[in-house]
Write a protein that holds these residues in place. Structure first.
Motif, PDB file in Angstrom:
ATOM      1  N   UNK A   1       0.830  -1.202   0.000  1.00 41.07           N
ATOM      2  CA  UNK A   1       0.000   0.000   0.000  1.00 41.07           C
ATOM      3  C   UNK A   1       0.867   1.255   0.000  1.00 41.07           C
ATOM      4  N   UNK A   2       2.000   1.190   0.656  1.00 37.30           N
ATOM      5  CA  UNK A   2       2.902   2.332   0.689  1.00 37.30           C
ATOM      6  C   UNK A   2       3.477   2.600  -0.693  1.00 37.30           C
ATOM      7  N   UNK A   3       3.803   1.535  -1.417  1.00 35.76           N
ATOM      8  CA  UNK A   3       4.342   1.687  -2.762  1.00 35.76           C
ATOM      9  C   UNK A   3       3.299   2.209  -3.734  1.00 35.76           C
ATOM     10  N   UNK A   4       2.026   1.899  -3.470  1.00 39.07           N
ATOM     11  CA  UNK A   4       0.959   2.324  -4.375  1.00 39.07           C
ATOM     12  C   UNK A   4       0.554   3.775  -4.154  1.00 39.07           C
ATOM     13  N   UNK A   5       0.852   4.329  -2.981  1.00 43.27           N
ATOM     14  CA  UNK A   5       0.431   5.685  -2.652  1.00 43.27           C
ATOM     15  C   UNK A   5       1.330   6.711  -3.333  1.00 43.27           C
ATOM     16  N   UNK A   6       0.755   7.834  -3.811  1.00 39.57           N
ATOM     17  CA  UNK A   6       1.572   8.849  -4.482  1.00 39.57           C
ATOM     18  C   UNK A   6       2.241   9.825  -3.519  1.00 39.57           C
ATOM     19  N   UNK A   7       2.001   9.703  -2.223  1.00 40.67           N
ATOM     20  CA  UNK A   7       2.534  10.666  -1.260  1.00 40.67           C
ATOM     21  C   UNK A   7       4.010  10.396  -0.955  1.00 40.67           C
ATOM     22  N   UNK A   8       4.722  11.465  -0.512  1.00 40.35           N
ATOM     23  CA  UNK A   8       6.126  11.313  -0.139  1.00 40.35           C
ATOM     24  C   UNK A   8       6.286  10.531   1.155  1.00 40.35           C
ATOM     25  N   UNK A   9       5.356  10.711   2.103  1.00 42.34           N
ATOM     26  CA  UNK A   9       5.346  10.013   3.395  1.00 42.34           C
ATOM     27  C   UNK A   9       6.425  10.467   4.372  1.00 42.34           C
ATOM     28  N   UNK A  10       7.653  10.632   3.911  1.00 41.28           N
ATOM     29  CA  UNK A  10       8.732  10.921   4.860  1.00 41.28           C
ATOM     30  C   UNK A  10       8.517  12.302   5.488  1.00 41.28           C
ATOM     31  N   UNK A  11       9.113  12.504   6.660  1.00 45.16           N
ATOM     32  CA  UNK A  11       8.973  13.747   7.409  1.00 45.16           C
ATOM     33  C   UNK A  11      10.095  14.698   7.007  1.00 45.16           C
ATOM     34  N   UNK A  12       9.797  15.626   6.111  1.00 47.31           N
ATOM     35  CA  UNK A  12      10.813  16.526   5.570  1.00 47.31           C
ATOM     36  C   UNK A  12      11.469  17.361   6.660  1.00 47.31           C
ATOM     37  N   UNK A  13      10.666  17.857   7.587  1.00 44.46           N
ATOM     38  CA  UNK A  13      11.216  18.704   8.645  1.00 44.46           C
ATOM     39  C   UNK A  13      12.161  17.920   9.548  1.00 44.46           C
ATOM     40  N   UNK A  14      11.792  16.676   9.846  1.00 45.99           N
ATOM     41  CA  UNK A  14      12.650  15.841  10.695  1.00 45.99           C
ATOM     42  C   UNK A  14      13.980  15.529   9.993  1.00 45.99           C
ATOM     43  N   UNK A  15      13.907  15.230   8.711  1.00 45.41           N
ATOM     44  CA  UNK A  15      15.123  14.964   7.935  1.00 45.41           C
ATOM     45  C   UNK A  15      16.034  16.193   7.958  1.00 45.41           C
ATOM     46  N   UNK A  16      15.460  17.353   7.689  1.00 43.41           N
ATOM     47  CA  UNK A  16      16.258  18.582   7.664  1.00 43.41           C
ATOM     48  C   UNK A  16      16.876  18.856   9.033  1.00 43.41           C
ATOM     49  N   UNK A  17      16.086  18.694  10.096  1.00 42.02           N
ATOM     50  CA  UNK A  17      16.602  18.977  11.429  1.00 42.02           C
ATOM     51  C   UNK A  17      17.731  18.032  11.798  1.00 42.02           C
ATOM     52  N   UNK A  18      17.625  16.776  11.401  1.00 45.55           N
ATOM     53  CA  UNK A  18      18.707  15.821  11.672  1.00 45.55           C
ATOM     54  C   UNK A  18      19.995  16.262  10.981  1.00 45.55           C
ATOM     55  N   UNK A  19      19.879  16.729   9.748  1.00 52.45           N
ATOM     56  CA  UNK A  19      21.050  17.213   9.024  1.00 52.45           C
ATOM     57  C   UNK A  19      21.653  18.440   9.710  1.00 52.45           C
ATOM     58  N   UNK A  20      20.800  19.337  10.174  1.00 50.75           N
ATOM     59  CA  UNK A  20      21.296  20.546  10.829  1.00 50.75           C
ATOM     60  C   UNK A  20      21.921  20.218  12.185  1.00 50.75           C
TER      61      UNK A  20
END
Length: 427
Positions: free
Chosen positions: A6-25
């Motif tokens: 179902x995750x592969x079929x969904x068109x959404x990005x799903x991942x948490x962009x803000x969390x990814x960015x904050x981890x990098x910072x």
């Protein structure tokens, strides 16, 4: 709760962009420079702090941590079938002395965000997933570069690698002991189901073409040389032009030829003289000696060999014309590499499924994925970086592009973990 299908079929990005960015910072604070970059050389105390932070985050995400004898860190998320080889992703967190926030670090933090997202969605994959931090990819403190993945892939021996020293005479083995990352896990013999590496492009092509995702087909072959030219030092006034043996004149002809040859062998050809020094370095003395480096790259091994043949002919002719002796010493030789069709197709399918603008691209730089590709099916995902600038404190990337690359990584890893492709290595 979501199933992988179902995750592969969904068109959404799903991942948490803000969390990814904050981890990098947050990671970028360890070794932060005044100009906004990062200086975190391999196996320094700053590297230890970054490794500790990564390990802490992975444990909080429910992973088990293991460290091998060359310091590579593996964070494992279990799958429903522990007998399946893990689907791996990762990169490096060591930097250049004047490095940026995203080179290597994006690939590691994107892998962590994949695991966090799967936890958020309650997804259990069939195969285990692993995020790996490879030791000393940059090669800034210890040579060679891509050290950890090279030992893992049995390109370098463990004993020789641990004995390598930095400019202060400190060995890799001693540095690992000092930061507490001389692990006990054997360095080789571990099965890999597939490997994906997300990375900033480190070049300007995606930005120029207005594409969000680069589907990396492979990596250019590289041949590096040290070239020594020797003539005769002489007074710049009394020595007539036709009687000179000027090493720099010969070098200038060779520099021009390197550029001309690279243009003639397009597409996918690069030629660079990155270092050039002369002796004695006095304004009124004809240079008697030049030391220079040559760097040739191409995706086709036959054409790469043709480039080398042409430059050797130019060197010989130039030296004969100017009365010089010369010595050409090979220093590195990486053959061209094509990533596995299945992994390339998984990345392309993931980008298309998310509706992201994408294009096929070739890596001109070395990456850990190049060594892992000799062990298992492998692929890479590129995202744009501002101005194509990398290995620089002003290195930058857009949060939305990083999130898109991470979302592609998530889907590609799911495809591999669920057995959605054969995993056959490309010829």
């Amino acid at each position: 709760m979501h199933s992988p299908a179902s995750l592969l079929a969904a068109p959404a990005l799903h991942i948490n962009s803000q969390r990814l960015w904050q981890s990098l910072m947050d990671l970028a604070q360890l070794g932060a420079t005044a100009k906004g970059g990062v200086c975190r050389l391999a196996l320094t105390d700053l590297d230890r702090q970054a490794r500790d932070l990564f390990s802490q985050w992975c444990r909080e995400a429910g992973c088990t941590i293991s460290v091998d004898q060359v310091g590579n860190i593996f964070a494992r998320r279990p799958g429903s079938n522990p007998d399946l080889p893990p689907v791996m992703t990762g990169s490096h967190i060591d930097t250049q002395p004047t490095g940026g926030k995203f080179d290597g670090c994006f690939g590691v933090m994107a892998g962590l965000e994949v695991l966090r997202t799967l936890n958020d969605l309650g997804v259990v994959t069939a195969a285990p997933l692993e995020v790996v931090v490879w030791t000393n990819e940059e090669g800034s403190r210890f040579a060679p570069c891509m050290m950890g993945s090279g030992v893992f892939a049995e390109k370098f021996t463990l004993a020789e690698t641990l004995a390598k020293t930095d400019a202060d005479g400190i060995s890799v083995g001693a540095a690992l002991q000092a930061i507490g990352y001389a692990g006990s896990r054997p360095v080789s013999g571990h099965p890999v189901g597939a490997y994906f590496e997300a990375h900033i492009e480190q070049g300007p092509i995606l930005e120029d073409q207005a594409k969000t995702i680069g589907v990396v087909l492979g990596a250019l072959g590289q041949k590096w040389f040290d070239l020594s030219l020797k003539g005769v030092e002489a007074h710049a006034g009394p020595t007539p032009m036709h009687l000179r043996k000027d090493a720099l004149v010969g070098a200038a002809e060779i520099v021009g030829a390197v550029n001309r040859i690279a243009h003639a062998y397009q597409p996918h050809a690069c030629g660079t003289v990155g270092c050039l020094s002369l002796k004695p370095g006095s304004r009124n003395v004809i240079p008697g000696e030049v030391q220079m480096t040559l760097d040739f790259r191409h995706l086709d091994s036959t054409r790469l060999a043709g480039m080398i043949g042409e430059i050797e002919a130019v060197i010989a002719a130039s030296c004969e014309r100017h009365g010089l002796s010369w010595q050409l010493t090979p220093t590195a030789d990486f053959p061209p590499l094509y990533f596995a069709d299945a992994c390339v197709d998984a990345v392309r399918q993931a980008a298309a499924g998310l509706g992201l603008p994408h294009m096929d691209i070739v890596s001109g730089a070395g990456h850990d994925a190049i060594f892992i590709a000799e062990l298992a099916p492998a692929g890479m995902i590129f995202v744009p970086c501002e101005g194509g600038i990398s290995h620089n404190e002003i290195e930058n990337a857009k949060a939305e592009d990083l999130a898109a690359g991470c979302a592609v990584l998530l889907r590609a890893m799911l495809l591999a973990a669920e057995g959605a492709f054969s995993g056959q290595q490309a010829a």
